[in-house]
Every structure is written in structure tokens, then in C-alpha cells.
Design an enzyme around this catalytic site. Sequence first.
Site, short mmCIF file in Angstrom:
data_model
loop_
_atom_site.label_atom_id
_atom_site.label_comp_id
_atom_site.label_asym_id
_atom_site.label_seq_id
_atom_site.Cartn_x
_atom_site.Cartn_y
_atom_site.Cartn_z
N SER A 42 -10.66 44.93 86.88
CA SER A 42 -10.59 44.02 88.02
C SER A 42 -9.22 44.23 88.69
O SER A 42 -8.38 43.34 88.71
CB SER A 42 -10.75 42.57 87.56
OG SER A 42 -9.74 42.20 86.65
N HIS A 156 -15.60 41.98 82.97
CA HIS A 156 -15.38 42.50 81.62
C HIS A 156 -16.56 42.29 80.69
O HIS A 156 -16.47 42.57 79.49
CB HIS A 156 -14.14 41.84 81.00
CG HIS A 156 -12.87 42.18 81.71
ND1 HIS A 156 -11.68 41.55 81.46
CD2 HIS A 156 -12.61 43.11 82.67
CE1 HIS A 156 -10.74 42.06 82.25
NE2 HIS A 156 -11.28 43.00 82.99
N GLN A 164 -13.39 35.34 84.35
CA GLN A 164 -13.24 36.56 83.55
C GLN A 164 -12.75 36.31 82.12
O GLN A 164 -13.18 36.99 81.20
CB GLN A 164 -12.25 37.48 84.27
CG GLN A 164 -12.00 38.82 83.63
CD GLN A 164 -11.08 39.67 84.48
OE1 GLN A 164 -11.52 40.31 85.42
NE2 GLN A 164 -9.80 39.70 84.15
N GLU A 165 -11.82 35.35 81.96
CA GLU A 165 -11.18 35.21 80.65
C GLU A 165 -11.03 33.75 80.23
O GLU A 165 -10.49 32.94 81.00
CB GLU A 165 -9.79 35.87 80.67
CG GLU A 165 -9.88 37.36 80.93
CD GLU A 165 -8.53 38.01 81.22
OE1 GLU A 165 -7.49 37.46 80.82
OE2 GLU A 165 -8.54 39.07 81.88
N GLU A 206 -12.49 43.07 76.23
CA GLU A 206 -11.21 42.71 75.59
C GLU A 206 -11.42 42.11 74.20
O GLU A 206 -10.54 41.45 73.66
CB GLU A 206 -10.42 41.76 76.50
CG GLU A 206 -10.05 42.44 77.81
CD GLU A 206 -9.14 41.61 78.70
OE1 GLU A 206 -8.90 40.42 78.40
OE2 GLU A 206 -8.68 42.16 79.71
N ASP A 243 -8.38 32.95 83.05
CA ASP A 243 -8.18 33.87 84.18
C ASP A 243 -9.49 33.86 84.95
O ASP A 243 -10.49 34.42 84.50
CB ASP A 243 -7.84 35.28 83.69
CG ASP A 243 -7.62 36.25 84.86
OD1 ASP A 243 -7.68 35.79 86.02
OD2 ASP A 243 -7.39 37.45 84.60
N GLU A 284 -5.04 31.55 85.82
CA GLU A 284 -4.63 32.77 86.53
C GLU A 284 -5.63 33.07 87.65
O GLU A 284 -6.83 32.88 87.48
CB GLU A 284 -4.60 33.90 85.50
CG GLU A 284 -4.19 35.26 86.02
CD GLU A 284 -4.28 36.29 84.88
OE1 GLU A 284 -4.01 35.94 83.71
OE2 GLU A 284 -4.63 37.44 85.17
N ASP A 311 -1.84 37.15 89.42
CA ASP A 311 -2.04 38.52 88.91
C ASP A 311 -2.35 39.43 90.10
O ASP A 311 -1.46 40.09 90.65
CB ASP A 311 -3.17 38.49 87.87
CG ASP A 311 -3.62 39.88 87.45
OD1 ASP A 311 -2.92 40.87 87.74
OD2 ASP A 311 -4.70 40.01 86.81
N LYS A 336 2.15 43.20 84.56
CA LYS A 336 1.40 44.37 84.08
C LYS A 336 2.18 45.61 84.51
O LYS A 336 2.30 45.89 85.72
CB LYS A 336 0.01 44.41 84.72
CG LYS A 336 -0.96 43.35 84.22
CD LYS A 336 -2.21 43.36 85.09
CE LYS A 336 -3.37 42.61 84.47
NZ LYS A 336 -4.47 42.40 85.46
N HIS A 364 -1.66 42.99 78.93
CA HIS A 364 -2.38 44.26 78.75
C HIS A 364 -3.27 44.51 79.96
O HIS A 364 -3.29 43.72 80.91
CB HIS A 364 -3.25 44.16 77.48
CG HIS A 364 -4.36 43.15 77.61
ND1 HIS A 364 -5.47 43.12 76.82
CD2 HIS A 364 -4.51 42.09 78.46
CE1 HIS A 364 -6.27 42.13 77.17
NE2 HIS A 364 -5.69 41.49 78.16
N SER A 366 -7.60 45.67 80.79
CA SER A 366 -8.88 45.63 80.07
C SER A 366 -9.19 46.99 79.43
O SER A 366 -9.88 47.06 78.41
CB SER A 366 -10.01 45.18 80.99
OG SER A 366 -10.00 45.92 82.18
N LYS A 387 -0.65 38.02 76.97
CA LYS A 387 -2.10 38.06 76.78
C LYS A 387 -2.46 39.50 76.50
O LYS A 387 -2.09 40.41 77.24
CB LYS A 387 -2.86 37.46 77.96
CG LYS A 387 -2.84 38.22 79.26
CD LYS A 387 -3.94 37.69 80.18
CE LYS A 387 -4.17 38.60 81.37
NZ LYS A 387 -5.30 38.20 82.20
C1 PEP Z 1 -6.31 42.05 82.20
C2 PEP Z 1 -7.00 41.86 83.33
O1 PEP Z 1 -8.05 42.65 83.67
P1 PEP Z 1 -7.94 44.12 84.29
O2 PEP Z 1 -7.06 44.91 83.40
O3 PEP Z 1 -9.38 44.58 84.30
O4 PEP Z 1 -7.37 43.97 85.66
C3 PEP Z 1 -6.68 40.76 84.25
O5 PEP Z 1 -7.34 40.60 85.30
O6 PEP Z 1 -5.76 39.99 84.00
MG MG Z 2 -6.06 38.72 85.77
#
Ligand code: PEP
Ligand code: MG
Length: 429
Positions: A42, A156, A164-165, A206, A243, A284, A311, A336, A364, A366, A387
Site C-alpha cells: 500500500s 494485505h 489494513q492493520e 504481515e 492503520d 494511522e 504514513d 519507513k 517495517h 509489508s 510496528k
Molecule cells: C506497513 C505498511 O504497509 P506497506 O508496507 O504495504 O505500505 C503500512 O501501510 O503501514
Molecule cells: Mg500505513
Amino acid sequence: MAIIDQVGAREILDSRGNPTVEVEVLLDDGTLTRAAVPSGASTGEHEAVELRDGGDRYNGKGVTKAVRGVLDELGPAVVGAGLDATEQRLVDQVLIDTDGTPDKGRLGANAILGVSLAVAKAAAQSADLDLYRYVGGPNARILPVPMMNIINGGEHADNGIDFQEFMIAPIGASTFKESLQWGAEVYHALKSVLHKQGLNTALGDEGGFAPDLPGTDAAIAVIGEAVEKAGFKFGTDIAIALDAASTEFFADGLYSLEGKKFSSDDLVPYYEKLVADFPIVSIEDAFAEDDWDGWAAVTTAIGDKVQLVGDDLFVTNPERLAHGIEKGIANALLVKVNQIGTLTETLDAVELAHFSNYKTMMSHRSGETEDTTIADLAVAVGSGQIKTGAPARSERVAKYNQLLRIEEGLGDAARYAGDAAFPRFSAGS
Ligand SMILES: C=C(OP(=O)(O)O)C(=O)O
Ligand SMILES: [Mg+2]
């Protein structure tokens, strides 16, 4: 002090079976290190460019071009500059200048990041220092709260959950080791809760479960049940972090969530209710990457109750973060390394966040590898939050296990961040 002597690169596989870049650096004192680069699914529109080959190899996802970029241009430029490995800022500038584009699109942020991180690791190893100590100095001693993603949705997973999370944050633990144990116990309890309800216990990208639940409330409720089944207090021992990754369900000015369409204005009360109903400490990407007005509205509405993390919004980019800070948008930065592409630009983004009273969460991607650099970086910058997926699957637990080693190495100096990691904790309110 040791000069960078050779830079090598190869294509390896990540946790999704897609190719990614691994870089090796050799110093003139014989130090040899390697760094592997993660990859998102994503991904934010404004991230630095991950260079992929196109064509038929690996369904068009090969990284030969990025590897060639390291071998033919980035490596020779860094070696040619004759730099000591501790000159990280100069090394990163050589990488940025050699690429020559604002988005690192010519040689690829994946190629550039591999070199940048491998050089940092080489400098640390040559100085006989752990990476967290080399990057963070004597004050690096805070162990982050692990935000463990135990239900996967969105991009994911193959289920119908839009967010997503769904992460658990063991804010009530007293050490990192304890927090990880609590997380693993809840993870196993969740498996049995899902199983008893006849729900799928297959995993997402994940390592979290990917059951077919109707939506966010149901996913949080099932986690709450697992937390209690494992013997913990939901909200005080273990809280929830989300997230939404809402860019993925935003199109033509509307958010498609749980079978309904929401305008930005309609989505604010949705989040207000979520925060009122459940012990949530962090959300997030509640709004899409360019929906600055939606972000401003949600920050005004609940920014004093819950951490709001950018993010896709900030993409670890100091310029986008500065814009957000100026407008009072969000109150935390997701970090990231591959979104920006060099270690020093990552450190710049974290520094700007901390100077501006924004929290940071190391993250991290995904698509991951066995590389554990982000565990050390979380401690180095004192972000207090990381995370890196479920407490299961080796590419995820590699980072958590590295944090166990760091905590043990720090001995009495170690401090677990706990709920102090968050801006204003209001779980259960
Ligand atoms: C870890 C994530 O997913 P991706 O690495 O797919 O962006 C995120 O969106 O925070
Ligand atoms: Mg994110």
C-alpha cells in the site's frame, strides 16, 4: 576509521516471494556487512521511487536495474569519493547526487537505501559498536512498544476488512521482553477465539490473521476477547492501534468503507465513535494521502485523545512533514526508511518530528526480509514505538528478537517506553 573499499549488490527474495535488493559493503579494514531493502504494497504516491524492471522476469517485478545501478554507478561513486564509513551524511549526499532526481527515480530508492544502510552497519561494526549505539549514542536506551499487527485486512489480506492493520500495543508491560510475551499470548488466544467462532485462521502478509469479519468494530471486538482470554485487561494492559490505510479505499472524493460511502466530513464522526467505543491509542492514515482538509478536521476532532499517525501522508519526507506541522495536521510520523531512501534523510524526518512535538513510530514494510536494521533504529532515535507485524513469521519476529537482544545488552540502562510513548493516552475514555 575505515574507508569504503567495495560495494556489491544482488537480487534476493522478500517475504512475499518478490525480488528485492541486497547490498554488501567492504571496508579497507576488512569489515563486511550487508543490508536488505523492504518493499510496500500500500505504497504512498509521494514515496521515493522503488525501481523495478518491468518485462516478464518475476512478473515484471525484478530488481536487476536497481542492482546494476549499485554496481555501475552508486558503488563506484561512493568508493571513488574515498570516504570513511562514518561520514554517513557525505555518503548519502553522494548517493543522492549520483541519482540526480528529486524522487530517486533514476537509480531507485531501493538501490540507494541498500548502500546507505550497509555503510551505516559497516561503520558500526568497524567501530565494534551495536548499530543502535553507533547511530544513537549513549542516550539510546528506550525500548519501543511493539505494535503487533494481529488482524490483517485491506491490501494485505484476501478478506473483506477495509482497514489494513489491527495492532495490539502492550502499554502496561514493564519491559520489552514482557510486552512481546504478552503479544504472543494474545496472538495464540486470538487463533483459538477465531477457530471457535468458525472463522478462518489463515494469515495475511504481515503474519496477522485474515478472518472474514464484517468490519472494524467486529475485528476490534474479537481482539478484545482474545486479550481477556489471555488474562490481560483490555485498555490498560493492552490497547489497540489501527492503520486504516485509507488511501486504498478512497476514490473520487469518497471513502468506501463497510459497504457505505463517506465524504471526508462524514468520516470524522466515524472515527470519533471508534475512539469513544474502544481503547484505541493510535490511528494511522485515517484520511487519504492528499486529503489535507480531512486530516485537519480529524486532528481538530480527536487529536487530543489519540495518536494520529501520518504514513502515506508524510512518507518520511521532511518537506511533507513540515507542511503538516505548519497546518497542525496529525501528531505523529510513521518512519519507513525506504519511503525516503537514505538513513540521514530518515534521521532528519525523525528529528523534525521530535522537535515539533510529534511522536514517531518506526515501521517495517509489508514485504520484508531478515534484515533487522529498523529494530536498532527505533532504539537509536528513541521513538518509543515500532510496528513490525505479528509476533509470528521470521521476517517479522527477526526485528522483535533483535529488540530482545538490545534490551538484554542494555541491562539496567534499558527503559521500556510503555504508554509514555503516546501523545495523550486516553484508552477506555
Ligand atoms: C506497513 C505498511 O504497509 P506497506 O508496507 O504495504 O505500505 C503500512 O501501510 O503501514
Ligand atoms: Mg500505513
